[in-house]
Design a protein around this motif. Structure first.
Motif, short mmCIF file in Angstrom:
data_model
loop_
_atom_site.label_atom_id
_atom_site.label_comp_id
_atom_site.label_asym_id
_atom_site.label_seq_id
_atom_site.Cartn_x
_atom_site.Cartn_y
_atom_site.Cartn_z
N GLU A 25 0.84 -1.20 0.00
CA GLU A 25 0.00 0.00 0.00
C GLU A 25 0.88 1.24 0.00
O GLU A 25 1.91 1.29 0.67
N SER A 26 0.47 2.24 -0.77
CA SER A 26 1.23 3.48 -0.82
C SER A 26 0.27 4.66 -1.01
O SER A 26 -0.78 4.52 -1.65
N ARG A 27 0.65 5.78 -0.43
CA ARG A 27 -0.13 7.01 -0.60
C ARG A 27 0.80 8.10 -1.11
O ARG A 27 1.87 8.35 -0.54
N THR A 28 0.40 8.74 -2.20
CA THR A 28 1.09 9.93 -2.68
C THR A 28 0.19 11.12 -2.43
O THR A 28 -1.04 11.04 -2.56
N THR A 29 0.82 12.25 -2.05
CA THR A 29 0.04 13.42 -1.66
C THR A 29 0.87 14.67 -1.85
O THR A 29 2.11 14.61 -1.91
N ASN A 30 0.19 15.79 -1.90
CA ASN A 30 0.90 17.08 -1.96
C ASN A 30 1.15 17.65 -0.57
O ASN A 30 1.68 18.75 -0.44
N ALA A 31 0.78 16.91 0.47
CA ALA A 31 0.95 17.37 1.85
C ALA A 31 2.12 16.64 2.50
O ALA A 31 2.13 15.40 2.57
N GLN A 32 3.09 17.36 2.98
CA GLN A 32 4.24 16.75 3.66
C GLN A 32 3.78 15.92 4.86
O GLN A 32 2.82 16.26 5.54
N LEU A 33 4.52 14.84 5.10
CA LEU A 33 4.31 13.93 6.23
C LEU A 33 3.04 13.10 6.12
O LEU A 33 2.68 12.41 7.07
N HIS A 34 2.33 13.17 5.00
CA HIS A 34 1.12 12.36 4.84
C HIS A 34 1.25 11.33 3.72
O HIS A 34 0.29 10.64 3.40
N ASP A 35 2.42 11.23 3.12
CA ASP A 35 2.67 10.14 2.17
C ASP A 35 3.28 8.97 2.94
O ASP A 35 3.87 9.14 4.01
N TYR A 36 3.13 7.78 2.41
CA TYR A 36 3.74 6.61 3.06
C TYR A 36 3.77 5.44 2.10
O TYR A 36 3.03 5.42 1.09
N GLU A 37 4.58 4.47 2.43
CA GLU A 37 4.59 3.16 1.77
C GLU A 37 4.67 2.10 2.85
O GLU A 37 5.35 2.29 3.87
N ARG A 38 3.95 1.03 2.65
CA ARG A 38 3.99 -0.07 3.62
C ARG A 38 3.71 -1.37 2.91
O ARG A 38 2.98 -1.42 1.91
N THR A 39 4.31 -2.42 3.43
CA THR A 39 4.01 -3.79 2.98
C THR A 39 3.68 -4.58 4.23
O THR A 39 4.48 -4.61 5.17
N PHE A 40 2.54 -5.17 4.25
CA PHE A 40 2.15 -5.93 5.44
C PHE A 40 1.53 -7.26 5.03
O PHE A 40 0.95 -7.39 3.95
N GLY A 41 1.70 -8.22 5.89
CA GLY A 41 1.16 -9.54 5.64
C GLY A 41 0.15 -9.93 6.69
O GLY A 41 -0.03 -9.24 7.71
N GLU A 42 -0.50 -11.03 6.45
CA GLU A 42 -1.46 -11.56 7.41
C GLU A 42 -1.48 -13.07 7.29
O GLU A 42 -1.66 -13.61 6.20
N VAL A 43 -1.23 -13.72 8.40
CA VAL A 43 -1.41 -15.17 8.48
C VAL A 43 -2.59 -15.39 9.39
O VAL A 43 -2.48 -15.28 10.61
N ARG A 44 -3.75 -15.66 8.80
CA ARG A 44 -4.96 -15.73 9.59
C ARG A 44 -5.51 -17.14 9.67
O ARG A 44 -5.30 -17.97 8.77
N PHE A 45 -6.20 -17.40 10.74
CA PHE A 45 -6.88 -18.69 10.95
C PHE A 45 -8.35 -18.37 11.14
O PHE A 45 -8.74 -17.71 12.09
N VAL A 46 -9.17 -18.85 10.19
CA VAL A 46 -10.56 -18.45 10.13
C VAL A 46 -11.45 -19.68 10.19
O VAL A 46 -11.16 -20.71 9.58
N ARG A 47 -12.56 -19.53 10.91
CA ARG A 47 -13.57 -20.57 10.92
C ARG A 47 -14.92 -19.93 10.71
O ARG A 47 -15.27 -18.96 11.37
N LEU A 48 -15.68 -20.48 9.74
CA LEU A 48 -17.02 -19.98 9.44
C LEU A 48 -18.04 -20.99 9.91
O LEU A 48 -17.85 -22.20 9.77
N PHE A 49 -19.14 -20.51 10.46
CA PHE A 49 -20.21 -21.40 10.96
C PHE A 49 -21.47 -21.20 10.15
O PHE A 49 -21.73 -20.10 9.68
#
Length: 461
Positions: A437-461
């Motif tokens: 995920e990344s955000r580009t902006t014309n406002a300083q300090l409000h742009d960012y880049e991040r990479t995140f993962g998720e290892v989830r364990f899900v159960r549906l009923f």
């Protein structure tokens, strides 16, 4: 399920079984142990499925099991589970046996329509409507004969009308390169005395990486109040924690309101909603609560295509920042298309607006989303999605925007995920996803880049 509903379901099951082509026509299983299978099939036709299972079960104990043996175990176990006078535990055990056998076949060959049909029917009879609905929709995507499609749609309508409880629970690990979505800019520029001067940020203000954990629990009950009308009531709880508590978050939400079943393929809900969210961060996402209403709609345009719509309006109140209090509005339109028994596509559009008291926090956003999910051989399911979000802010954003102009953001998100359908841990299915995920902006300090993962364990009923 009431006795009347059960009788109707069993009648439909008999219709589907009679109308569907033979296993060989659609599933094409490999050559079976002919004598035993012939005898087992005859016993099922004669109304003696327990005796058929006594013949079939020993054939499934080897290291490799013939597909036709698994298929016939599934059929015999489903038929045996509907014997009058059978206690609930025995009935569920037989349906679980059928589900396990049929599921094993689909792990390696997800395109077997007849097998998926019988698996959907087993889930239906066990009352696991969420799973049954998903497999019935995949059957329709395989262009089954008209008689089968007709009865599958009857199953779908029964499940829509009888829906009562739905529960979901899960947990996840959350590795993240930029937990707070902070800017990595080391030098910023501020207007001082008519000049734009550089300032160096402290190391502690830059991005923070780490691994978090999360857990969630949610559910809903639907009470029938009249023909075609249900009263929905539900809630959700989620908790996310990191080593640094300023990134922690907890959310409690609830809703209540009527659901209207319109015809055979449409429905609408009007819900009163409430939410309270606590966060450890006091700047970007402070703690707040929302009270509002939400309208939801769903329409099956074709057997393969479903349209969805949602409109929500709420009053947001912050615990410590009264200037950010105000109404929020969100509208979304979506569709998903089951292109084939092994491929599902989805897309959506959205618009949102926040009108807090402070002008600089007022904003409007537009978003676009597309995604796909594919079931592959060897039990793997993979997918991905992409999203764009444009946000326009009002007011002066001095000193972040040069000259004090309005802020403009563009956020891009790409996500890929995978899981193996054959792998479960105490009924929970592990899923792995990676998001950039990344955000580009014309406002300083409000742009960012991040990479995140998720290892989830899900159960549906």
């Amino acid at each position: 399920m009431s006795p009347v509903s059960l009788c109707r379901a069993l009648a439909l099951a008999a219709c589907v079984a009679a109308a569907a082509p033979s296993a060989g026509a659609l599933a094409a299983p490999s050559a079976p142990p002919a004598v035993e299978l012939t005898e087992a099939r005859a016993l099922v036709r004669a109304g003696k499925p327990e005796q058929a299972l006594a013949i079939l079960r020993p054939l499934a104990r080897g290291r490799t099991v013939d597909a036709a043996v698994l298929f016939n175990i599934g059929i015999a176990a489903v038929v045996a589970s509907q014997r009058p006078g059978l206690d609930g535990d025995s009935r569920d055990a037989l349906l679980d046996e059928a589900i396990a056998a049929l599921h094993t076949m689909l792990v390696g060959r997800p395109g077997l329509i007849r097998v998926r049909l019988e698996l959907a029917r087993a889930f239906f009879l066990k009352g696991e409507d969420r799973l049954a609905r998903r497999h019935f929709e995949l059957v329709l995507a395989g262009n089954p004969p008209a008689g089968v499609a007709l009865n599958v749609n009857r199953f779908l309508n029964i499940m829509r009308a009888r829906k009562r409880w739905s529960l979901r629970v899960g947990a996840a690990m959350l590795p993240d390169t930029n937990i707070g979505a902070g800017s990595a800019e080391r030098i910023i520029y501020i207007d001082v005395g008519g000049a734009r001067l550089p300032f160096v940020r402290n190391e502690q203000e830059l991005t923070t990486s780490g691994i978090g954990v999360s857990a969630w629990l949610g559910g809903e009950y639907q009470y029938p109040v009249a023909d075609g009308w249900r009263l929905r009531a539900g809630g959700d709880f989620s908790r996310r924690e990191y080593r640094e508590s300023r990134f922690d978050q907890m959310t409690v939400a609830g809703h209540v309101g009527p659901r209207w079943l319109i015809g055979r393929g449409s429905e609408a809900s009007l819900l009163l909603t409430g939410l309270h969210q606590w966060t450890g961060s006091g700047l970007e996402d402070p703690s707040h609560y929302d009270i509002g209403v939400r309208v939801e709609g769903r329409h099956r345009l074709t057997p393969r295509t479903t349209l969805t719509a949602r409109l929500s309006r709420a009053e947001r109140r912050y615990d410590d920042e009264e200037g950010r209090d105000g109404p929020i509005t969100d509208v979304s339109l979506g569709t998903f298309w089951v292109a084939s028994p092994t491929l599902r596509l989805d897309a959506g559009l959205g618009w949102g607006r926040e009108r807090p008291e402070l002008e600089r926090f007022r904003n409007a956003s537009r978003r676009l989303h597309v995604g796909a999910t594919a079931a592959l051989p060897w039990g793997f399911t993979v997918g991905g999605s992409g999203a764009l979000r444009w946000t326009d802010w009002e007011g002066s954003w001095l000193p972040f925007v040069e000259g004090g102009g309005e802020r403009r953001d563009l956020t891009r998100t790409i996500r890929v995920f995978a899981h193996n359908r054959a792998l479960t841990v105490e009924g929970f299915s592990p899923q792995i996803s990676v998001t950039q995920e990344s955000r580009t902006t014309n406002a300083q300090l409000h742009d960012y880049e991040r990479t995140f993962g998720e290892v989830r364990f899900v159960r549906l009923f």
